[in-house]
Design a protein around this motif. Sequence first.
Motif, PDB file in Angstrom:
ATOM      1  N   CYS A  29      16.011  25.912  16.004  1.00 13.96           N
ATOM      2  CA  CYS A  29      15.962  25.718  17.458  1.00 13.96           C
ATOM      3  C   CYS A  29      16.367  24.292  17.830  1.00 13.96           C
ATOM      4  CB  CYS A  29      14.557  26.020  17.984  1.00 13.96           C
ATOM      5  SG  CYS A  29      14.088  27.760  17.851  1.00 13.96           S
ATOM      6  N   VAL A  32      20.104  23.950  17.516  1.00 15.14           N
ATOM      7  CA  VAL A  32      20.744  24.672  18.613  1.00 15.14           C
ATOM      8  C   VAL A  32      20.670  23.850  19.895  1.00 15.14           C
ATOM      9  CG1 VAL A  32      20.557  26.709  20.101  1.00 15.14           C
ATOM     10  CG2 VAL A  32      20.411  26.959  17.619  1.00 15.14           C
ATOM     11  N   LEU A  33      19.519  23.205  20.111  1.00 16.00           N
ATOM     12  CA  LEU A  33      19.375  22.350  21.281  1.00 16.00           C
ATOM     13  C   LEU A  33      20.376  21.213  21.247  1.00 16.00           C
ATOM     14  CD1 LEU A  33      17.863  21.340  23.791  1.00 16.00           C
ATOM     15  CD2 LEU A  33      16.254  20.183  22.272  1.00 16.00           C
ATOM     16  N   PHE A  35      23.211  21.158  19.675  1.00 13.48           N
ATOM     17  CA  PHE A  35      24.551  21.720  19.851  1.00 13.48           C
ATOM     18  C   PHE A  35      24.836  22.024  21.311  1.00 13.48           C
ATOM     19  CE2 PHE A  35      28.399  23.698  18.635  1.00 13.48           C
ATOM     20  CZ  PHE A  35      28.554  24.800  19.454  1.00 13.48           C
ATOM     21  N   SER A  36      23.812  22.572  22.002  1.00 15.41           N
ATOM     22  CA  SER A  36      24.011  22.892  23.417  1.00 15.41           C
ATOM     23  C   SER A  36      24.240  21.623  24.229  1.00 15.41           C
ATOM     24  CB  SER A  36      22.808  23.655  23.965  1.00 15.41           C
ATOM     25  OG  SER A  36      21.652  22.837  23.937  1.00 15.41           O
ATOM     26  N   SER A  38      25.762  19.000  23.177  1.00 13.79           N
ATOM     27  CA  SER A  38      27.081  18.452  22.852  1.00 13.79           C
ATOM     28  C   SER A  38      28.212  19.211  23.515  1.00 13.79           C
ATOM     29  CB  SER A  38      27.292  18.465  21.338  1.00 13.79           C
ATOM     30  OG  SER A  38      27.360  19.795  20.869  1.00 13.79           O
ATOM     31  N   THR A  39      27.913  20.278  24.230  1.00 10.69           N
ATOM     32  CA  THR A  39      28.975  21.073  24.849  1.00 10.69           C
ATOM     33  C   THR A  39      29.079  20.810  26.346  1.00 10.69           C
ATOM     34  OG1 THR A  39      27.453  22.929  25.177  1.00 10.69           O
ATOM     35  CG2 THR A  39      28.754  22.892  23.132  1.00 10.69           C
TER      36      THR A  39
END
Length: 269
Positions: A29, A32-33, A35-36, A38-39
């Motif tokens: 998690c 994923v946080l 990564f989110s 960085s988008t």
Amino acid sequence: MARKRQDDPPKGSPAWMNTFSDLMNLLLCFFVLLFSMSTVDADKYDQMIASLNKSFSIFSGGGSAIGEGQLISSGVSQLNELTDLVSELGREEGEDDLTEDDNPMKYLEEQRRELSEQMYDEILELTEKYNIDKKVDVNIDGNNQYIKLSIGGSILFDSGSEDIKQEALPILNKVGDILKEYSDCLIKIEGHTDNVPMSSNIKFADNMDLSTARAVSLWKYLTEKKGLDPSTLEASGRSEFDPIASNATPEGRAKNRRVEIKIYNELSR
């Protein structure tokens, strides 16, 4: 016949694996946080990271910190105040108007300019109202520190004298009425002459003595006759050392023989 003993059921996973699985889920998690995050929009994100680095120096890599993994390597403790940092930087685009906190000196200069321009317009209007605009020149200082009233020396004094002419008193009275409007401001009275040496004058040794005496004469008249506060008025002589025209011609020398009254605005005291 004896019953056959049943085999023991297979044992489950060791207890530590439950804890390990939970940890892996949390780490998943967490990544994923990251990564989110960085988008997001690249331009806005670079601006935010650069601002964070400039203000708090927590990202050594500036806007590329997350892309290069430096955020993770420097520890998750850097995320603790992320919400506060984003809130601090969360101004809308285009919200870059000049404020006192952005650049105090630039803000002060802007305020001083506006105040000087306002004073200039007011004084110019008053000279026209009192019908002395042909006798008194009004100018604004290039550094926005004061408004200058200039009166020709021949209007106020006879040659080589510091005594104010009687015919000049109506003009000087109206000038005093204007100065009363700015009684809280610092007012400097300066006497000026040309560069012609004093002839045989027993009273004054040179032009410096004459220019100072003339400034003092105006100072006394404005404080004693017009009731201006002596603590806000200064008098000084500048002699020939601050000419406004060439002393090579009679016209230029006539312009240099003058008295200047400088009204400093409240931000220049």
